[in-house]
Scaffold this motif. Structure first.
Motif, short mmCIF file in Angstrom:
data_model
loop_
_atom_site.label_atom_id
_atom_site.label_comp_id
_atom_site.label_asym_id
_atom_site.label_seq_id
_atom_site.Cartn_x
_atom_site.Cartn_y
_atom_site.Cartn_z
N ASP A 116 0.83 -1.14 0.11
CA ASP A 116 -0.19 0.00 0.04
C ASP A 116 0.84 1.21 -0.10
O ASP A 116 0.35 2.20 -0.66
CB ASP A 116 -0.97 0.02 1.02
CG ASP A 116 -1.96 -0.96 0.92
OD1 ASP A 116 -2.33 -1.39 0.02
OD2 ASP A 116 -2.84 -1.24 2.12
N HIS A 119 2.04 1.98 -3.68
CA HIS A 119 1.23 2.21 -4.46
C HIS A 119 1.26 3.89 -4.60
O HIS A 119 0.51 4.46 -5.65
CB HIS A 119 -0.22 1.77 -3.94
CG HIS A 119 -0.72 0.50 -4.72
ND1 HIS A 119 -0.54 0.15 -6.06
CD2 HIS A 119 -1.15 -0.64 -3.89
CE1 HIS A 119 -0.91 -0.86 -6.20
NE2 HIS A 119 -1.10 -1.75 -5.22
N HIS A 123 2.06 2.19 -9.79
CA HIS A 123 0.78 1.47 -9.88
C HIS A 123 1.39 -0.06 -9.95
O HIS A 123 0.50 -1.11 -9.64
CB HIS A 123 0.17 1.65 -11.40
CG HIS A 123 -0.39 3.02 -11.55
ND1 HIS A 123 -1.19 3.54 -10.66
CD2 HIS A 123 -0.15 3.81 -12.38
CE1 HIS A 123 -1.78 4.87 -10.97
NE2 HIS A 123 -0.91 5.05 -12.22
N ALA A 125 2.99 -1.63 -7.66
CA ALA A 125 3.75 -1.76 -6.23
C ALA A 125 4.15 -3.22 -5.94
O ALA A 125 4.77 -3.33 -4.98
CB ALA A 125 2.92 -1.18 -5.28
#
Length: 234
Positions: A116, A119, A123, A125
């Motif tokens: 997270d 991210h 994109h 990640a």
């Protein structure tokens, strides 16, 4: 003989007191020397810690990766070295000394709990490539200044990123107090790269990267030195 006993006892007591006093003085001196050594070690430790890189909370340590293909993993994820350039060159931007130590292109598979976070920067990640620049920065004056070692980064693959894309977040941009020195990394995701891509036109190899520093500003935020562009070939 008996009449000498008090004299002998007095001598023994006097000698004993003198010996005890000498022992106390030795202990006191030893403690003082020990405290002095502790203070010196603490001072040295503080000075050393200002310029010693201590790792990053969200990126796996890449210091053991020295050959292309080397990999390393820890609780933060797994890194694979795709390219490396030893630089060890110092550039002067007004009163600031910027030493580029090395540059690496790395493939990263971050741990699940960090996905997270990444991210916010890419994109892709769960798995992505990035360029990492390690550097030392020193303010050579006694005055407070403001400086960003990498305000803009451009690659031969056509990507352009600003300091806002840096996910190492090691506070290398900003205020430098008088004679302050910092060491650390800045890392930028390479969104045009696809790991394992067989098409040579889209390979992960970078021919060069170009770094642009910020201006150097004084504490009144007035410019005292202009930007510098540094191009480094792999």
């Amino acid at each position: 003989m008996v009449k000498y006993v008090p004299l002998i006892l007095s001598f023994m007591l006097l000698f004993g007191c003198s010996a005890n006093q000498d022992k106390k003085e030795e202990i006191t001196q030893a403690k003082a020397a020990n405290q002095s050594e502790i203070r010196e070690n603490e001072a040295n430790k503080t000075d050393y810690s200002k310029t010693e890189y201590s790792g990053n909370p969200q990126v796996t340590d890449d210091s053991s990766l020295q050959k292309v293909g080397d990999s390393f993993w820890d609780e933060k994820g797994k890194l694979i070295l795709e390219d490396i350039k030893e630089v060890n060159k110092t550039y002067n931007i007004g009163p600031m000394e910027l030493t580029i130590l090395d540059i690496k292109v790395l493939h990263y598979l971050p741990a699940y709990n960090l996905i997270d976070f990444f991210h916010g920067f890419t994109h892709e990640a769960e798995e992505f490539d990035f360029v990492r620049v390690q550097m030392k920065i020193k303010n050579t004056t006694n005055e407070e200044v403001y400086f960003a070692p990498i305000a803009l980064l451009e690659t031969s693959s056509g990507e352009k990123m600003t300091w806002e894309n840096d996910f190492y977040l090691e506070e290398l941009n900003g205020m430098y107090s008088g004679n302050e020195e910092k060491i650390g990394n800045m890392g930028f995701p390479l969104n045009n790269h696809v790991h394992g891509q067989e098409d040579k036109a889209k390979s992960n190899h970078l021919e060069w990267i170009k770094l642009m520093t910020s201006e150097v500003l004084n504490k009144e935020h007035k410019e005292i030195a202009g930007k510098k562009i540094i191009k480094i070939r792999f």
